[in-house]
Design a protein around this motif. Structure first.
Motif, PDB file in Angstrom:
ATOM      1  N   VAL A 238       0.838  -1.204   0.000  1.00 34.21           N
ATOM      2  CA  VAL A 238       0.000   0.000   0.000  1.00 34.21           C
ATOM      3  C   VAL A 238       0.871   1.252   0.000  1.00 34.21           C
ATOM      4  N   GLN A 239       1.950   1.238   0.788  1.00 34.84           N
ATOM      5  CA  GLN A 239       2.818   2.420   0.866  1.00 34.84           C
ATOM      6  C   GLN A 239       3.516   2.685  -0.473  1.00 34.84           C
ATOM      7  N   ILE A 240       3.942   1.609  -1.165  1.00 35.43           N
ATOM      8  CA  ILE A 240       4.579   1.798  -2.467  1.00 35.43           C
ATOM      9  C   ILE A 240       3.574   2.329  -3.482  1.00 35.43           C
ATOM     10  N   ALA A 241       2.345   1.815  -3.437  1.00 36.07           N
ATOM     11  CA  ALA A 241       1.306   2.349  -4.316  1.00 36.07           C
ATOM     12  C   ALA A 241       1.090   3.832  -4.047  1.00 36.07           C
ATOM     13  N   ASP A 242       1.065   4.203  -2.774  1.00 37.13           N
ATOM     14  CA  ASP A 242       0.893   5.606  -2.397  1.00 37.13           C
ATOM     15  C   ASP A 242       2.057   6.460  -2.903  1.00 37.13           C
ATOM     16  N   ASP A 243       3.276   5.880  -2.923  1.00 41.09           N
ATOM     17  CA  ASP A 243       4.444   6.604  -3.429  1.00 41.09           C
ATOM     18  C   ASP A 243       4.322   6.939  -4.912  1.00 41.09           C
ATOM     19  N   LEU A 244       3.501   6.170  -5.638  1.00 40.09           N
ATOM     20  CA  LEU A 244       3.407   6.335  -7.091  1.00 40.09           C
ATOM     21  C   LEU A 244       2.078   6.930  -7.539  1.00 40.09           C
ATOM     22  N   LEU A 245       1.198   7.228  -6.587  1.00 40.95           N
ATOM     23  CA  LEU A 245      -0.108   7.798  -6.899  1.00 40.95           C
ATOM     24  C   LEU A 245      -0.284   9.148  -6.204  1.00 40.95           C
ATOM     25  N   ASP A 246      -0.986  10.042  -6.882  1.00 43.22           N
ATOM     26  CA  ASP A 246      -1.342  11.323  -6.265  1.00 43.22           C
ATOM     27  C   ASP A 246      -2.700  11.256  -5.582  1.00 43.22           C
ATOM     28  N   LYS A 247      -3.552  10.374  -6.084  1.00 42.71           N
ATOM     29  CA  LYS A 247      -4.905  10.252  -5.533  1.00 42.71           C
ATOM     30  C   LYS A 247      -5.505   8.920  -5.980  1.00 42.71           C
ATOM     31  N   GLY A 248      -6.665   8.605  -5.425  1.00 46.90           N
ATOM     32  CA  GLY A 248      -7.373   7.394  -5.827  1.00 46.90           C
ATOM     33  C   GLY A 248      -7.299   6.293  -4.794  1.00 46.90           C
ATOM     34  N   GLY A 249      -8.156   5.293  -4.976  1.00 51.26           N
ATOM     35  CA  GLY A 249      -8.155   4.149  -4.084  1.00 51.26           C
ATOM     36  C   GLY A 249      -6.981   3.225  -4.371  1.00 51.26           C
ATOM     37  N   ILE A 250      -6.563   2.475  -3.355  1.00 49.42           N
ATOM     38  CA  ILE A 250      -5.471   1.514  -3.511  1.00 49.42           C
ATOM     39  C   ILE A 250      -6.010   0.091  -3.390  1.00 49.42           C
ATOM     40  N   VAL A 251      -6.686  -0.202  -2.299  1.00 47.27           N
ATOM     41  CA  VAL A 251      -7.256  -1.533  -2.100  1.00 47.27           C
ATOM     42  C   VAL A 251      -8.256  -1.456  -0.960  1.00 47.27           C
ATOM     43  N   SER A 252      -9.209  -2.373  -0.972  1.00 54.55           N
ATOM     44  CA  SER A 252     -10.119  -2.514   0.163  1.00 54.55           C
ATOM     45  C   SER A 252     -10.191  -3.988   0.520  1.00 54.55           C
ATOM     46  N   THR A 253     -10.492  -4.253   1.779  1.00 52.76           N
ATOM     47  CA  THR A 253     -10.668  -5.623   2.236  1.00 52.76           C
ATOM     48  C   THR A 253     -12.057  -5.763   2.831  1.00 52.76           C
ATOM     49  N   ARG A 254     -12.683  -6.904   2.549  1.00 51.64           N
ATOM     50  CA  ARG A 254     -14.026  -7.151   3.076  1.00 51.64           C
ATOM     51  C   ARG A 254     -14.117  -8.584   3.576  1.00 51.64           C
ATOM     52  N   GLY A 255     -14.640  -8.741   4.796  1.00 57.78           N
ATOM     53  CA  GLY A 255     -14.814 -10.066   5.372  1.00 57.78           C
ATOM     54  C   GLY A 255     -16.194 -10.240   5.947  1.00 57.78           C
ATOM     55  N   ARG A 256     -16.441 -11.406   6.528  1.00 57.43           N
ATOM     56  CA  ARG A 256     -17.740 -11.660   7.151  1.00 57.43           C
ATOM     57  C   ARG A 256     -17.900 -10.833   8.414  1.00 57.43           C
ATOM     58  N   ASN A 257     -16.783 -10.607   9.112  1.00 53.28           N
ATOM     59  CA  ASN A 257     -16.777  -9.779  10.312  1.00 53.28           C
ATOM     60  C   ASN A 257     -16.362  -8.354   9.922  1.00 53.28           C
ATOM     61  N   PRO A 258     -17.163  -7.336  10.247  1.00 56.06           N
ATOM     62  CA  PRO A 258     -16.823  -5.960   9.866  1.00 56.06           C
ATOM     63  C   PRO A 258     -15.451  -5.496  10.347  1.00 56.06           C
ATOM     64  N   VAL A 259     -14.894  -6.146  11.371  1.00 56.42           N
ATOM     65  CA  VAL A 259     -13.568  -5.775  11.861  1.00 56.42           C
ATOM     66  C   VAL A 259     -12.525  -5.959  10.760  1.00 56.42           C
ATOM     67  N   ALA A 260     -12.777  -6.885   9.822  1.00 56.22           N
ATOM     68  CA  ALA A 260     -11.820  -7.162   8.747  1.00 56.22           C
ATOM     69  C   ALA A 260     -11.934  -6.173   7.588  1.00 56.22           C
ATOM     70  N   ASP A 261     -12.940  -5.294   7.625  1.00 57.43           N
ATOM     71  CA  ASP A 261     -13.156  -4.351   6.520  1.00 57.43           C
ATOM     72  C   ASP A 261     -12.224  -3.144   6.658  1.00 57.43           C
ATOM     73  N   ALA A 262     -11.582  -2.796   5.560  1.00 60.61           N
ATOM     74  CA  ALA A 262     -10.685  -1.633   5.560  1.00 60.61           C
ATOM     75  C   ALA A 262     -10.570  -1.094   4.147  1.00 60.61           C
ATOM     76  N   THR A 263     -10.296   0.203   4.035  1.00 60.04           N
ATOM     77  CA  THR A 263     -10.092   0.847   2.739  1.00 60.04           C
ATOM     78  C   THR A 263      -8.832   1.700   2.817  1.00 60.04           C
ATOM     79  N   PHE A 264      -7.985   1.573   1.791  1.00 60.58           N
ATOM     80  CA  PHE A 264      -6.737   2.335   1.734  1.00 60.58           C
ATOM     81  C   PHE A 264      -6.765   3.247   0.510  1.00 60.58           C
ATOM     82  N   ASN A 265      -6.467   4.525   0.714  1.00 63.80           N
ATOM     83  CA  ASN A 265      -6.465   5.511  -0.355  1.00 63.80           C
ATOM     84  C   ASN A 265      -5.121   6.214  -0.449  1.00 63.80           C
ATOM     85  N   ALA A 266      -4.809   6.692  -1.644  1.00 63.40           N
ATOM     86  CA  ALA A 266      -3.546   7.394  -1.880  1.00 63.40           C
ATOM     87  C   ALA A 266      -3.610   8.809  -1.328  1.00 63.40           C
ATOM     88  N   THR A 267      -2.451   9.328  -0.973  1.00 61.81           N
ATOM     89  CA  THR A 267      -2.320  10.713  -0.539  1.00 61.81           C
ATOM     90  C   THR A 267      -1.469  11.469  -1.558  1.00 61.81           C
TER      91      THR A 267
END
Length: 418
Positions: A238-267
């Motif tokens: 994710v950090q390397i993707a952020d190094d090469l992007l100015d904006k936009g989504g990178i990846v999201s994770t989704r599971g049966r338990n909401p604790v496993a849900d996460a979204t990563f975006n570029a800065t």
């Protein structure tokens, strides 16, 4: 007629669902205890309680998916060492099979396994003459004292009989990032795995290459090589993707338990200053490397060149136990910025490369998540889809450079007004 659920009823329904999920299956537990006692008291030879319990726990996870597993203390320690980048062994990323054999996903660059000729797709069936079984794997036989030698017996697609490969163990200090200049202005960075310090090393290598471009100049383009990169820490990718992007989504994770849900975006902030990118992948590119390739392509930041990737689009969580053992459990799926699942499908490159005939004939056909027994079903999985190729050597890099130069040539030409 639909029934309206009042807030209180909804809360009650949710509580009921949670209660149902947490209920212990008493009848099944009693049945297990009966079998345990039968084995303990009636089996022809004595069996230790600890061995019986470990086998039971291993069986509990065995039929879930190939990446969920019970890790004895030595395996749990080895798992931590792999992400830190230093351990004593042969230097290979593997997938344990239910029968105890070991599938090689990829040998790590410049390690004893790679130098000895271990290939992606090799199936290790014996070590030091001992046939591999689930019990033998508990002792982690690939690890050992630096300088000690081990004999691997492997099955390789296309070989008439098993091959014996002698490998000398050493302390594996993996430098997961290497770089060089392919031509003036055209850089190359190889990322072989995603470890704790990989993103920092990547940033340092890019900055060094930018400095080599000359004062007042920037790199014209970058080939990012992720071939046979088996993955590792998602945060590093994710950090390397952020190094090469100015904006936009990178990846999201989704599971049966909401604790496993996460979204990563570029800065904001692109270390390549907008210069074109080509990502080089093959059948050994898995997990976090697929996340990175998909993030750059979905954001129209890079072209993907090579062969279809491995297709490991699941997230594993390691749960430590009080005795030093651990449970590695699949808890979520990865989703690319476009909302697609990588699982058991992989990434199809924009430009397909093929290995030469000699290399192709020696490749194993099982380098694919979809080919692993009991794999987690993918949302985009399609039956009959061909499996990718392992692309070795310098030829794929040269082909990627050609694609990169075409991108550079298509850029608008800046005019000099005076």
């Amino acid at each position: 007629m639909a029934q309206e659920v009042k807030p209180a009823d909804a809360a009650g329904s949710k509580k009921t669902d949670e209660t149902e999920a947490s209920k212990v299956p008493l009848e099944e537990i009693r049945r297990y205890v009966s079998v345990f006692n039968a084995v303990k008291y009636a089996y022809v030879e004595p069996v230790e309680d600890r061995k019986l319990m470990q086998s039971a726990i291993r069986g509990l996870l065995l039929d879930l998916d190939p990446h969920s597993a019970y890790l004895v203390r030595s395996d749990a320690e080895a798992f931590d060492e792999d992400t830190s980048g230093a351990y004593d062994g042969i230097g290979v990323e593997v997938q344990q099979q239910p029968d105890g054999t070991i599938l090689v996903i990829a040998p790590i660059d410049d390690t004893p396994a790679a130098r000895a000729g271990v290939k992606p797709g090799d199936l290790i069936i014996a070590i030091d003459g001992k046939t591999l079984t689930p019990e033998l794997i508990d002792s982690n036989p690939l690890r050992g004292k630096p300088g000690s030698k081990t004999l691997l017996t492997v099955q390789r697609e296309g070989a008439k009989k098993p091959l014996d490969i002698t490998v000398q163990r050493e302390t594996i200090r993996i430098s997961s990032v290497r770089s060089r200049m392919l031509e003036p202005g055209y850089a190359y960075v190889r990322v072989s795995a995603f470890q704790a310090d990989t993103a920092t090393d990547f940033e340092q290598q890019i900055d060094k290459l930018q400095a080599q471009a000359g004062a007042g100049k920037s790199l014209r383009g970058l080939v990012l090589d992720l071939r046979s990169n088996p993955g590792g820490l998602l945060t590093s990718a994710v950090q390397i993707a952020d190094d090469l992007l100015d904006k936009g989504g990178i990846v999201s994770t989704r599971g049966r338990n909401p604790v496993a849900d996460a979204t990563f975006n570029a800065t904001p902030g692109d270390r390549m200053r907008g210069a074109p990118l080509v990502v080089l992948v093959d059948a050994g590119s898995a997990s976090a490397s697929e996340v990175l390739a998909a993030a750059l392509r979905d954001n129209k930041r890079a072209q993907v060149v090579g062969s279809r990737t491995f297709g490991k689009g699941s997230v594993q969580t390691v749960l430590p136990l009080d005795n030093g053992d651990a449970v590695k459990l699949t808890t979520a799926r990865y989703y690319t910025p476009s909302g697609k699942s990588i699982q058991a499908r992989g990434i199809d490159p924009d430009v397909v490369l093929k290995p030469d005939g000699a290399v192709k004939s020696a490749q194993a056909d099982i380098i694919s998540e979809a080919a692993l027994p009991g794999h987690l079903r993918g949302e985009q999985e399609t039956s009959g889809v061909g499996i990718g190729d392992v692309l070795e050597g310098e030829a794929p890099i040269a082909a990627a450079l050609v694609v990169l130069k075409k991108q550079v040539a298509s850029l608008p030409v800046a005019t000099d007004r005076r």
